[in-house]
Motif scaffolding. Structure first.
Motif, PDB file in Angstrom:
ATOM      1  N   PRO A 137     -16.105  33.061  16.675  1.00 23.46           N
ATOM      2  CA  PRO A 137     -16.577  33.171  15.476  1.00 23.46           C
ATOM      3  C   PRO A 137     -15.557  33.195  14.321  1.00 23.46           C
ATOM      4  N   GLN A 138     -15.888  32.558  13.156  1.00 20.51           N
ATOM      5  CA  GLN A 138     -14.652  32.618  12.251  1.00 20.51           C
ATOM      6  C   GLN A 138     -15.448  32.641  10.993  1.00 20.51           C
ATOM      7  N   GLU A 139     -14.581  33.607   9.993  1.00 25.44           N
ATOM      8  CA  GLU A 139     -15.234  33.693   8.445  1.00 25.44           C
ATOM      9  C   GLU A 139     -15.081  32.468   7.687  1.00 25.44           C
ATOM     10  N   ILE A 140     -16.193  32.044   7.445  1.00 24.27           N
ATOM     11  CA  ILE A 140     -16.283  30.438   6.786  1.00 24.27           C
ATOM     12  C   ILE A 140     -16.049  30.733   5.343  1.00 24.27           C
ATOM     13  N   GLU A 141     -16.127  31.800   4.664  1.00 23.53           N
ATOM     14  CA  GLU A 141     -15.974  31.977   3.307  1.00 23.53           C
ATOM     15  C   GLU A 141     -14.507  31.952   2.959  1.00 23.53           C
ATOM     16  N   ALA A 142     -13.500  32.444   3.808  1.00 20.71           N
ATOM     17  CA  ALA A 142     -12.210  32.199   3.675  1.00 20.71           C
ATOM     18  C   ALA A 142     -11.680  30.704   3.782  1.00 20.71           C
ATOM     19  N   ILE A 143     -12.351  30.008   5.041  1.00 20.38           N
ATOM     20  CA  ILE A 143     -11.942  28.688   5.126  1.00 20.38           C
ATOM     21  C   ILE A 143     -12.478  27.955   4.101  1.00 20.38           C
ATOM     22  N   ALA A 144     -13.592  28.046   3.132  1.00 24.34           N
ATOM     23  CA  ALA A 144     -14.125  27.292   2.218  1.00 24.34           C
ATOM     24  C   ALA A 144     -13.342  27.550   1.038  1.00 24.34           C
ATOM     25  N   SER A 145     -12.835  28.785   0.945  1.00 23.22           N
ATOM     26  CA  SER A 145     -12.250  29.255  -0.342  1.00 23.22           C
ATOM     27  C   SER A 145     -10.736  28.563  -0.357  1.00 23.22           C
ATOM     28  N   HIS A 146     -10.187  28.613   1.027  1.00 23.73           N
ATOM     29  CA  HIS A 146      -9.020  27.712   1.079  1.00 23.73           C
ATOM     30  C   HIS A 146      -9.189  26.193   0.688  1.00 23.73           C
ATOM     31  N   ILE A 147     -10.180  25.854   1.082  1.00 23.54           N
ATOM     32  CA  ILE A 147     -10.243  24.145   0.876  1.00 23.54           C
ATOM     33  C   ILE A 147     -10.766  23.924  -0.750  1.00 23.54           C
ATOM     34  N   ALA A 148     -11.482  24.816  -1.211  1.00 27.37           N
ATOM     35  CA  ALA A 148     -11.611  24.644  -2.827  1.00 27.37           C
ATOM     36  C   ALA A 148     -10.476  25.010  -3.532  1.00 27.37           C
ATOM     37  N   ALA A 149      -9.651  25.700  -3.021  1.00 30.74           N
ATOM     38  CA  ALA A 149      -8.420  25.906  -3.962  1.00 30.74           C
ATOM     39  C   ALA A 149      -7.742  24.881  -3.701  1.00 30.74           C
ATOM     40  N   ASP A 150      -7.603  24.057  -2.856  1.00 28.60           N
ATOM     41  CA  ASP A 150      -6.645  23.050  -2.483  1.00 28.60           C
ATOM     42  C   ASP A 150      -7.334  21.828  -3.422  1.00 28.60           C
ATOM     43  N   VAL A 151      -8.739  21.704  -3.365  1.00 26.24           N
ATOM     44  CA  VAL A 151      -9.199  20.714  -4.414  1.00 26.24           C
ATOM     45  C   VAL A 151      -8.772  20.859  -5.702  1.00 26.24           C
ATOM     46  N   ILE A 152      -8.777  22.143  -6.222  1.00 25.61           N
ATOM     47  CA  ILE A 152      -8.343  22.433  -7.540  1.00 25.61           C
ATOM     48  C   ILE A 152      -7.114  22.148  -7.902  1.00 25.61           C
ATOM     49  N   PHE A 153      -6.133  22.649  -7.207  1.00 26.57           N
ATOM     50  CA  PHE A 153      -4.712  22.293  -7.485  1.00 26.57           C
ATOM     51  C   PHE A 153      -4.408  20.602  -7.363  1.00 26.57           C
ATOM     52  N   ARG A 154      -5.059  20.034  -6.385  1.00 29.21           N
ATOM     53  CA  ARG A 154      -4.670  18.776  -6.245  1.00 29.21           C
ATOM     54  C   ARG A 154      -5.139  17.712  -7.233  1.00 29.21           C
ATOM     55  N   THR A 155      -6.323  18.070  -8.046  1.00 28.17           N
ATOM     56  CA  THR A 155      -6.975  17.309  -8.907  1.00 28.17           C
ATOM     57  C   THR A 155      -6.406  17.709 -10.314  1.00 28.17           C
ATOM     58  N   LEU A 156      -6.122  19.126 -10.506  1.00 28.58           N
ATOM     59  CA  LEU A 156      -5.671  19.634 -11.803  1.00 28.58           C
ATOM     60  C   LEU A 156      -4.112  19.287 -12.005  1.00 28.58           C
ATOM     61  N   PHE A 157      -3.228  19.820 -10.998  1.00 33.44           N
ATOM     62  CA  PHE A 157      -1.978  19.745 -11.088  1.00 33.44           C
ATOM     63  C   PHE A 157      -1.186  18.749 -10.229  1.00 33.44           C
ATOM     64  N   SER A 158      -1.966  18.034  -9.341  1.00 32.38           N
ATOM     65  CA  SER A 158      -1.499  17.256  -8.299  1.00 32.38           C
ATOM     66  C   SER A 158      -0.512  17.867  -7.315  1.00 32.38           C
ATOM     67  N   LEU A 159      -0.775  19.193  -6.876  1.00 34.05           N
ATOM     68  CA  LEU A 159      -0.154  20.162  -6.022  1.00 34.05           C
ATOM     69  C   LEU A 159      -0.889  20.348  -4.783  1.00 34.05           C
ATOM     70  N   PRO A 160      -0.644  20.340  -3.635  1.00 33.16           N
ATOM     71  CA  PRO A 160      -1.322  20.592  -2.470  1.00 33.16           C
ATOM     72  C   PRO A 160      -1.252  22.209  -2.304  1.00 33.16           C
ATOM     73  N   ILE A 161      -2.190  22.941  -1.761  1.00 34.18           N
ATOM     74  CA  ILE A 161      -2.233  24.094  -1.689  1.00 34.18           C
ATOM     75  C   ILE A 161      -1.109  24.810  -0.949  1.00 34.18           C
ATOM     76  N   GLU A 162      -0.327  23.894  -0.195  1.00 29.83           N
ATOM     77  CA  GLU A 162       0.928  24.513   0.483  1.00 29.83           C
ATOM     78  C   GLU A 162       1.975  24.687  -0.692  1.00 29.83           C
ATOM     79  N   ASP A 163       1.901  24.464  -1.831  1.00 32.16           N
ATOM     80  CA  ASP A 163       2.936  24.457  -2.508  1.00 32.16           C
ATOM     81  C   ASP A 163       2.964  25.991  -2.856  1.00 32.16           C
ATOM     82  N   VAL A 164       4.164  26.541  -3.179  1.00 34.25           N
ATOM     83  CA  VAL A 164       4.538  28.046  -3.187  1.00 34.25           C
ATOM     84  C   VAL A 164       3.437  28.623  -4.467  1.00 34.25           C
TER      85      VAL A 164
END
Length: 452
Positions: A137-164
């Motif tokens: 069992p894994q907490e899916i909201e945390a996984i979805a939140s990580h992916i959604a944040a990655d979308v925002i940074f890649r499309t808004l600032f051309s940065l992957p979520i791994e950026d500091v």
């Protein structure tokens, strides 16, 4: 499965004002009576103001579409979000809001959505690659939140979520979401905007940290624009777009306000919608297989999105059952009448996608998960009059089209090579914080998908 997806238990029809306020503070959804799922309008009275929740499609059209200037956004709700969002397009009204939309809207037009798609698809692929498919069992909201944040940074600032800096913003937003209720106590205190408002210390601290980080990103992007080295992403587009009426662009502080709402709206709402969709698919394996079949044929090209028809209907059904923003509040600018009842100036007008989307006098099988409904006559009628996950009218979310493309694309990426299953004894209870989340998280088991 034949049982219905979970929803909060409704409170008794009659409770004292103070008990209602305590319930409201804890969770806006379970604080409401069951009669709102069938009422066309309901009146709520407090010592300070009156509120009217409206489910009548004709009244909703009046407030959102035909006379939106007569029903601006309520500052009682804005007060709770202003430390983070400042004067963002989500909170402003009148001429200020119209100027902001003239600058923002071109970034989300059809052609620009095609430009943002590679960032969305890359975030989906990265998110799928990070999944741990070990059947625990894994907490899916945390996984979805990580992916959604990655979308925002890649499309808004051309940065992957791994950026500091991106990681720091993501973590601070998570802290903010946990500390900020959907409605601050300021909403119940009469008085002008300069009157002191009450916020949790953690909320103020997170808001300050987020705005400082966004300011760094904004100033860095302005320097890249001046040097001619800026990528052609959403941030560059918005920061270089001039108001067609005045020729002005956003200042640094104005851009910080807008980026804050882009992240809050684009990250929080998308994470909520994605997590609930995966949960619904885990409950309905036959629909999960249909989505996986479409995903297997998806080649990752923007033009191929139109082929993901079942995935789109599944995502729309999740938005209907679990709208990320459960309630919206407007304020009556002048006295009016709703359903032969006098509505005074200053009254709060509550529009509730949560109740409208489950209204038992509008929808067939309102509490059931049925993606087929969108091809029925009832579904086609209700999508025009009783479906507003992104609001409607002039104040419809500028990123509504972006969100639909994002949801469908992420689902295709995640379902292509993975299966999601329900664990035992972990039924989520929906509650409203900034968005509709689960009280103790959404837990699912993930295993590799076996291709035949």
């Amino acid at each position: 499965m034949t049982d219905l997806p979970p929803k909060p238990a409704a409170r008794p029809d009659k409770v004292s004002l103070w008990r209602y306020l305590r319930l409201f503070r804890r969770d806006i959804l379970s604080a409401q009576p069951a009669k709102l799922y069938r009422a066309w309008m309901a009146e709520f009275r407090t010592p300070f103001f009156r509120s009217y929740l409206i489910n009548d499609p004709k009244l909703i059209e009046t407030v959102l579409k035909t006379h939106p200037d007569d029903f601006p956004k309520s500052d009682r709700i804005s007060a709770g979000l202003r430390p983070l969002l400042g004067e963002s397009v989500f909170l402003t009204n009148g001429a200020v809001w119209k100027r902001q939309r003239r600058i923002i809207d071109p970034a989300f037009e059809g052609g620009r959505l095609r430009d943002t798609f590679p960032g969305i698809f890359a975030a989906g692929q990265a998110g799928a690659a990070r999944l741990v498919a070990d059947d625990t069992p894994q907490e899916i909201e945390a996984i979805a939140s990580h992916i959604a944040a990655d979308v925002i940074f890649r499309t808004l600032f051309s940065l992957p979520i791994e950026d500091v800096t991106a990681q720091k913003v993501f973590l601070e937003f998570r802290n903010y979401q946990r500390s900020q209720p959907i409605l601050n106590l300021a909403a119940f205190i009469p008085g002008p905007r300069w009157m002191p408002r009450f916020f949790r210390q953690a909320t103020r601290r997170s808001a300050k940290n987020i705005r400082a980080l966004i300011t760094q990103l904004t100033i860095a992007r302005l320097e890249m624009i001046a040097a001619g080295t800026a990528p052609d992403d959403l941030a560059t587009k918005i920061m270089t777009t001039q108001d067609p009426e005045t020729g002005e662009t956003f200042s640094v502080s104005e851009m910080v306000d807008q980026v804050a709402i882009f992240f809050l709206a684009g990250h929080e709402t998308s994470a909520s919608a994605l997590a609930w969709t995966l949960y619904l698919l885990a409950r309905a394996p036959e629909w999960q297989e249909k989505v996986a079949t479409e995903a297997a044929q998806f080649d990752g090209d923007f033009a191929s999105l139109s082929q993901l028809k079942i995935t789109r209907d599944v995502f729309r059904e999740a938005l209907r059952l679990y709208p990320p923003v459960p309630m919206m509040v407007r304020e009556a600018y002048a006295p009016t009448r709703f359903r032969d009842r006098a509505v005074k100036r200053g009254a709060q007008i509550v529009l509730s996608p949560w109740h409208l989307h489950r209204h038992n006098r509008l929808w067939d099988n309102p509490d059931g998960f049925d993606p087929n409904r969108w091809q029925s006559e009832n579904g086609k009628s209700c999508v025009r009059t009783a479906f507003m996950p992104f609001s409607a009218g002039p104040r419809v979310c500028p990123g509504a089209g972006f969100a639909m493309i994002e949801g469908v694309t992420l689902l295709a990426n995640l379902l292509k090579n993975h299966e999601f299953h329900l664990p035992q004894d972990r039924t989520p209870t929906p509650v409203a914080h900034l968005t509709v989340r689960a009280e103790d998280g959404i837990w699912l088991r993930i295993v590799p998908r076996l291709h035949t």
